[in-house]
Enzyme design. Sequence first.
Site, PDB file in Angstrom:
ATOM      1  CB  THR A   1      68.711 -67.558  40.956  1.00 55.58           C
ATOM      2  OG1 THR A   1      68.828 -67.707  39.539  1.00 55.58           O
ATOM      3  CG2 THR A   1      67.457 -68.258  41.428  1.00 55.58           C
ATOM      4  CG  ASP A   2      73.721 -64.816  42.080  1.00 56.33           C
ATOM      5  OD1 ASP A   2      72.956 -63.854  42.371  1.00 56.33           O
ATOM      6  OD2 ASP A   2      74.620 -65.238  42.816  1.00 56.33           O
ATOM      7  CB  CYS A   3      72.052 -68.608  36.907  1.00 59.16           C
ATOM      8  SG  CYS A   3      71.301 -69.608  38.192  1.00 59.16           S
ATOM      9  CE1 TYR A   4      67.491 -69.864  33.790  1.00 59.58           C
ATOM     10  CE2 TYR A   4      68.008 -70.999  35.847  1.00 59.58           C
ATOM     11  CZ  TYR A   4      67.884 -71.008  34.465  1.00 59.58           C
ATOM     12  OH  TYR A   4      68.156 -72.145  33.770  1.00 59.58           O
ATOM     13  N   PRO A   5      67.972 -63.864  36.864  1.00 57.85           N
ATOM     14  CG  PRO A   5      68.981 -62.096  35.739  1.00 57.85           C
ATOM     15  CD  PRO A   5      68.906 -63.575  35.753  1.00 57.85           C
TER      16      PRO A   5
END
Lengths: 137, 386
Positions: free
Chosen positions: B128-132
Amino acid sequence: MQKVKVFMYFPPEKTDKPITYRLVKDYGLMFNILQAQIQPNKKGRLMAELEGTAENIEKGLQYLEEQGVEYRIFNKNIIWHEEKCVHCGACTAVCPSRALNMNGDEWTLTFDHSQCLMCELCVKACPLNAMDVNIFI
Amino acid sequence: MAKSFDEINSKIKDGEVVVVTAEEFKDLVEQKGVSQAAKEVDVVTTATFSPMCSSGAFLNFGHSDPPIRMSKIWLNDVPAYGGLAAVDTYIGATELSETRGFEYGGAQVIQDLLDGKRVELRAESYGTDCYPRKEITTYITLDDLNQAYLYNPRNVYQNYNAATNSTDRMLHTYMGTLLPQCGNVTYCTSGELSPLFNDPVFRTIGIGTRIFLGGAQGYVAWEGTQYIRNQEVIRDGVVQYSGATLAVIGDMKNMSSRFIRAASFEKYGTTLFVGIGIPIPVLDEDMASFLAVRNRDIYTQIVDYGVPRRSRPVLRKVSYEELRSGSVELNGKNVPTAPLSSLRKAREIAQLLKSLISQGKFFLQEPIQKLHEEGRFNPLKETEVE
Ligand code: SF4
Ligand code: SF4
């Protein structure tokens, strides 16, 4: 002194003969019968533990051969890894000979090797993996 | 004369408390009577050490750099739950390894962690954007984890069926190996030493009760799943059939594999032996009479596991005294019995808890809320798929 466990198969015509008596008398072997299936005029089966000097055991087995008795020596035994055991008792549920037993009031497992029939049922029944088969040559 | 939790706790603090195990208490009642025993003793310790499948642990790994929102997680190839926050998981005792089958599962992961072993953590993510980050493989130990607590949704069965097998083949079950033609009977409680036989109406055990859990001080968190409480379970103050259960919680970092042990039942799968001790205060004579219950007074039923249905046939009712005698009569035959729950370990726990309390290292906690007085175990209704 040594101990061996042997399975003996008696031909039908031999089952009446006092072969086991001779093993005790002539070769000074201690003879502990663990399981027996002997009926007159049928092929008989006997599982026993023999105890004596290595020399006498060998002579005794030779005598069996001369008498036409087939035999098989066990080359395995059952090991109880006591450090893994939690003394739950699950193995005693399957042990046919009561070699595995919960000792009286203490509810602690005891294992009497001499009574073991090597059926290996306890190896699978123990949930802690504390019973093992040891094969030697 | 009645005693309160507070009074008993001050006695523990002052080193004046009198504690005995449940088995010792029953002997005392037989010698001196209920009212004298109630006067003399403040706390009775009960315990059990049994396989309990509904067990597992919540773990938090901390964040890697760059961070990952773990959505699929394996610990030593055993799948762990990935539906919590980024680096939280729950590892269940009966989850099996994808590579080692029946011999290794969640229970073994828990034991390996308790034994200080290094466990492989493997995780995947969709990123995800926060957990790449999308994957990670590393090793963890119990010390590395931010939190590791056992949360077992169903432990401490009040009572449980005894098992036999009427079929012609050997059965491998969670009740152990059952020989054909009712060749044996297995049973799985510590009987008169078991906690919920000693407080059958939950006067002293409820949410918040402090317990001994696997070597640590833990708590009763909730009623257990499949909690059954009704008139039939308890008659004349004595537990008759399977009944209540408890959900328990405790810090794994204070536990030891001396009291938590991974197990694997042949052709069934893995499970966890959990050691639990519950102290019961002798509040008054009524409480003492509950605690006086003996194996000859408590019963379970022998159930035929050869019938693979939800409601298995009950062959007969049997007392724990008869089960403990080594054989029971079944269809006119003498059938050998075997336990699956370790009485020896349960006794070890009861003794240990007794000495912890006597030494002022373990205090009683009065329940902050009572458990439900009614509990029903409803079957799953299968609805036709449209
Ligand atoms: S089943 Fe295994 S753990 Fe249980 S008593 Fe037997 S050897 Fe010990
Ligand atoms: S191998 Fe068979 S006879 Fe020997 S201890 Fe195990 S169950 Fe008993």
